[in-house]
Design an enzyme around this catalytic site. Sequence first.
Site, PDB file in Angstrom:
ATOM      1  N   GLY A 127      16.908 -41.849 -20.555  1.00 55.93           N
ATOM      2  CA  GLY A 127      15.537 -41.409 -20.767  1.00 55.93           C
ATOM      3  C   GLY A 127      14.673 -41.699 -19.544  1.00 55.93           C
ATOM      4  O   GLY A 127      15.040 -42.505 -18.685  1.00 55.93           O
TER       5      GLY A 127
ATOM      6  N   ASP B 141      11.933 -50.332 -22.472  1.00 56.12           N
ATOM      7  CA  ASP B 141      12.104 -51.337 -23.528  1.00 56.12           C
ATOM      8  C   ASP B 141      12.169 -52.748 -22.954  1.00 56.12           C
ATOM      9  O   ASP B 141      11.988 -53.715 -23.688  1.00 56.12           O
ATOM     10  CB  ASP B 141      13.393 -51.075 -24.317  1.00 56.12           C
ATOM     11  CG  ASP B 141      13.365 -49.762 -25.075  1.00 56.12           C
ATOM     12  OD1 ASP B 141      12.326 -49.079 -25.038  1.00 56.12           O
ATOM     13  OD2 ASP B 141      14.386 -49.406 -25.687  1.00 56.12           O
TER      14      ASP B 141
ATOM     15  N   GLY C  28      11.131 -48.335 -28.470  1.00 54.22           N
ATOM     16  CA  GLY C  28      11.753 -49.652 -28.530  1.00 54.22           C
ATOM     17  C   GLY C  28      12.758 -49.692 -29.651  1.00 54.22           C
ATOM     18  O   GLY C  28      12.416 -50.047 -30.778  1.00 54.22           O
ATOM     19  N   ARG C  29      13.992 -49.286 -29.350  1.00 52.18           N
ATOM     20  CA  ARG C  29      15.021 -49.190 -30.387  1.00 52.18           C
ATOM     21  C   ARG C  29      15.399 -50.560 -30.944  1.00 52.18           C
ATOM     22  O   ARG C  29      15.410 -50.778 -32.148  1.00 52.18           O
ATOM     23  CB  ARG C  29      16.258 -48.500 -29.810  1.00 52.18           C
ATOM     24  CG  ARG C  29      17.437 -48.412 -30.759  1.00 52.18           C
ATOM     25  CD  ARG C  29      18.635 -47.779 -30.095  1.00 52.18           C
ATOM     26  NE  ARG C  29      18.344 -46.402 -29.699  1.00 52.18           N
ATOM     27  CZ  ARG C  29      18.448 -45.354 -30.514  1.00 52.18           C
ATOM     28  NH1 ARG C  29      18.819 -45.539 -31.772  1.00 52.18           N
ATOM     29  NH2 ARG C  29      18.174 -44.151 -30.092  1.00 52.18           N
TER      30      ARG C  29
ATOM     31  N   TYR D  59       6.615 -40.332 -25.090  1.00 53.18           N
ATOM     32  CA  TYR D  59       6.751 -39.371 -23.994  1.00 53.18           C
ATOM     33  C   TYR D  59       5.550 -39.423 -23.055  1.00 53.18           C
ATOM     34  O   TYR D  59       5.677 -39.187 -21.852  1.00 53.18           O
ATOM     35  CB  TYR D  59       6.953 -37.967 -24.552  1.00 53.18           C
ATOM     36  CG  TYR D  59       8.310 -37.798 -25.181  1.00 53.18           C
ATOM     37  CD1 TYR D  59       9.455 -37.719 -24.388  1.00 53.18           C
ATOM     38  CD2 TYR D  59       8.462 -37.777 -26.565  1.00 53.18           C
ATOM     39  CE1 TYR D  59      10.706 -37.597 -24.959  1.00 53.18           C
ATOM     40  CE2 TYR D  59       9.717 -37.654 -27.144  1.00 53.18           C
ATOM     41  CZ  TYR D  59      10.840 -37.572 -26.338  1.00 53.18           C
ATOM     42  OH  TYR D  59      12.087 -37.464 -26.909  1.00 53.18           O
TER      43      TYR D  59
END
Length: 405
Positions: free
Chosen positions: A12, A151, A195-196, A323
């Site tokens: 990303g 992140d 932020g997975r 985004y």
Amino acid sequence: MVNKVALLTAGGFAPCLSAAIGGLIERYTALSPDTEIIAYKHGYQGLLSGDYFTVTDEVRRNAGVLRDFGGSPIGNSRVKLTNAEDLVKRGLVQPGDNPLQVAAERLTADGVDVLHTIGGDDTNTTAADLAAYLAEQNHPLIVVGLPKTIDNDVVPIKQSLGAWTAADQGALFAENVVAEHNSSSRMLIVHEVMGRNCGWLTAATARAYRKWLATRQWVPEIGLSREAWDVHGVYVPEARLDLDAEAERLRGVMDTVGNVTVFLSEGAGVDSIVAQLEASGQEVPRDPFGHVKLDKINPGAYFGKEFAERLGAEKVLVQKSGYFSRSAAANQADLALIQRCTDLAVDSALRGESGVTGEDTERGDELRVIEFDRIAGGKPFDLDTDWYQEMLREIGQQQPQPVKG
């Protein structure tokens, strides 16, 4: 001697890619002007297909311009060289091909001595796999990566490139979104932040936004109050979210202030959402790396609905800053860190040292070339971080309890 260098960006976007490309080009031009530079288009996708830009003298002269832009001029993609099935499906390799061999043969054919990867843990560990494969084939390749992820979750790197900018941009995004709180009575605003597995960006974004609040003058007599513009809850993947307890607390905020705003990591509570979907027999969509596709399960909408029912909200607004934040141009703090990392990356490549440049938390935060076998994703946000604890106390949220397991 380094005759030819290849650059690629992958995964990303983050607010560092364009500036890092410019920094690498400038450093090579200063130290080794005769070294040829190419840049593979769309990351490993371009490597597999042999599609690349050539860095001309004109590009070298204008490389500094790249610092003024976000995104990546050479393009990204999510390609994992060890996932042959996905690469065949996408037409990047043929059935029966070993993608590492295809990539290795391409690098050999292109005469590449050094590969610079700018990406997260997946990008850089994939590069390490490629370098190891080439070593087995007696084709030495120096691979030097730069740590990109908003992140801020790469082990053992203290600060990933672009993360500071992403937090600032998320706060800027929130300024306009939170202004919507009076567009309806009893408004619930959910600001979903990328932020997975790591909540650093959500916490840092809330912190940056509240710093902005502290610079404003308020006129509560006409409804312009700090309390209404504030953040009322901050939820991260590392902390257990007691939905009922938090809803009871936030119901009091809604009844008193008239609106509620929460900042939510996109990965907060995902395990419980996935468990519900799988228990009901639904298939959970995943990307080539095996990660749950968060945009498909939509955590912000899920928790917006759950909180709205409990708070008696009349309107719910769910907004995602990802985004907006990840494609921004780097701020001054990130530009300084990027410069230090790109300088070191080129210096180490010229002396034949592979690894990932970054501040090594296991070596006293020294900026060094970190060994590939020590690079991993999933570095958790430290819930005991002083400024995070202080922020929760100020907004009245209970101290977080770590997620078990």
